[in-house]
Design a protein around this motif. Structure first.
Motif, mmCIF file in Angstrom:
data_model
loop_
_atom_site.group_PDB
_atom_site.id
_atom_site.type_symbol
_atom_site.label_atom_id
_atom_site.label_comp_id
_atom_site.label_asym_id
_atom_site.label_seq_id
_atom_site.Cartn_x
_atom_site.Cartn_y
_atom_site.Cartn_z
ATOM 1 N N UNK A 86 0.816 -1.218 0.000
ATOM 2 C CA UNK A 86 0.000 0.000 0.000
ATOM 3 C C UNK A 86 0.848 1.264 0.000
ATOM 4 N N UNK A 87 2.144 1.124 -0.246
ATOM 5 C CA UNK A 87 3.037 2.276 -0.179
ATOM 6 C C UNK A 87 2.685 3.363 -1.200
ATOM 7 N N UNK A 88 1.962 2.969 -2.253
ATOM 8 C CA UNK A 88 1.561 3.985 -3.242
ATOM 9 C C UNK A 88 0.711 5.075 -2.611
ATOM 10 N N UNK A 89 0.007 4.733 -1.538
ATOM 11 C CA UNK A 89 -0.863 5.709 -0.885
ATOM 12 C C UNK A 89 -0.086 6.818 -0.180
ATOM 13 N N UNK A 90 1.180 6.549 0.150
ATOM 14 C CA UNK A 90 1.930 7.543 0.931
ATOM 15 C C UNK A 90 2.061 8.873 0.196
ATOM 16 N N UNK A 91 1.962 8.850 -1.131
ATOM 17 C CA UNK A 91 2.039 10.104 -1.890
ATOM 18 C C UNK A 91 0.924 11.051 -1.495
ATOM 19 N N UNK A 92 -0.232 10.500 -1.103
ATOM 20 C CA UNK A 92 -1.359 11.347 -0.715
ATOM 21 C C UNK A 92 -1.050 12.177 0.526
ATOM 22 N N UNK A 93 -0.215 11.654 1.403
ATOM 23 C CA UNK A 93 0.077 12.374 2.643
ATOM 24 C C UNK A 93 1.459 12.973 2.709
#
Length: 324
Positions: free
Chosen positions: A148-155
């Motif tokens: 799920x590391x792709x989500x870190x761009x959101x934060x």
């Protein structure tokens, strides 16, 4: 909401935010730097997104005390699903569906069963937290797995050297503004909040609109939850039992959205978020203890509610409704 002649609460709050900025800039070294101001806005972006969700509900003459619990449990479950091997898109869809289901139940209980919103959402928040901890996962903190590391761009990501959460906050504000201003459902929501009985008489589908506002609240809360998890690579479910939901209410009421419903808009949420952001940033730089910060925020919230009560007294129809 007008206070002195043509001066509104929104304008007064904005003026206070500017005065605080000037005062902190003169007394606190490093406050007026570009990096600190960007961090200031970034740090309150999640609070602002949740403020938009709560603002839509309050404009519809309701309140959603389950918002933070739904946000925390749905995103934590999403991370748990990914950890268990489910592809990220499916896990996100299931987390969102969980939010939408809770929002629908909230709206149904309030619109059709006619349970006062404050009690329905308070009970729902407790039930969702217990359900999540017992049936969905067992840990207080769910960490973001590698898948799920792709989500870190959101934060944690940036766009044109500006943190992505700021863009997401702006996007949510713009969409919510367009919804309230230009869609039939948005106009109906404001009409229901302004006068439920009159809205029904004129043919507004009041009950479905009440359900819709809680669905929207849950959906926006899920977005805020994803940004939260992306920012720190985890979701701490204990936030569901914290005072965070009252910070969200503080942003809404302080910005000028009347608890009696039908008044205010997204601009009020932005102004309230700005003032709270400046205040929290200043108190953090001054190293004021967290408990003292809570006392200060509590006094501000109480003052804002008293002002709202004076400016927007509960009329007979509001009292009969017994909603908040």
């Amino acid at each position: 909401m007008q206070i002195f002649g043509r001066v509104s609460q929104e304008q007064i709050v904005f003026g206070l935010a500017v005065l605080l900025c000037v005062g902190f800039a003169l007394t606190l070294p490093g406050f007026l730097t570009a990096s600190n101001l960007l961090n200031l806005v970034r740090s309150v972006s999640i609070l602002g997104i949740l403020g938009v969700a709560m603002g839509l509900v309050v404009i519809g003459r309701g309140i959603d005390l389950s918002l933070v619990a739904v946000m925390a449990i749905s995103v934590a479950w999403t991370l748990q699903l990914v950890t268990s091997g489910m592809p990220l898109p499916q896990a996100v869809c299931l987390g969102l569906l969980f939010c939408l289901a809770v929002g629908t139940i909230n709206g149904f209980l309030i619109a059709y069963v006619e349970i006062p919103a404050i009690f329905a959402t308070l009970a729902m928040g407790t039930a969702v937290y217990g359900f999540g901890r017992y049936f969905l996962f067992s840990l207080d903190v769910l960490y973001m797995p590698e898948a799920a590391q792709r989500l870190t761009w959101l934060g944690q990501g940036t766009l044109f050297d500006i943190p992505v959460p700021i863009f997401l906050f702006a996007a949510v504000c713009i969409v919510a503004y367009l919804f309230l201003r230009y869609t039939k459902s948005g106009r109906y929501l404001r009409a229901v909040g302004d006068n439920l009985l009159a809205a029904r008489i004129t043919g507004v589908p009041a009950r479905p609109i009440i359900v819709l506002q809680y669905i929207l609240s849950a959906m926006i809360g899920f977005i805020a939850g994803l940004v939260t998890a992306a920012s720190v690579a985890s979701m701490n479910t204990r936030v569901a039992n914290s005072t965070y939901v009252y910070d969200v209410i503080l942003v809404v009421v302080l910005g000028g959205i009347g608890l009696s419903g039908g008044r205010g808009g997204i601009r009020n949420v932005i102004v309230g978020t700005l003032l709270i952001g400046v205040l929290l940033n200043g108190m953090t730089i001054m190293d004021i203890q967290y408990t003292v910060q809570n006392v200060i925020k509590g006094v501000i919230l109480l003052t804002a509610i008293v002002i709202d009560t004076i400016l927007n007294p509960r009329d007979e129809q509001t009292a009969q409704q017994g909603d908040i």
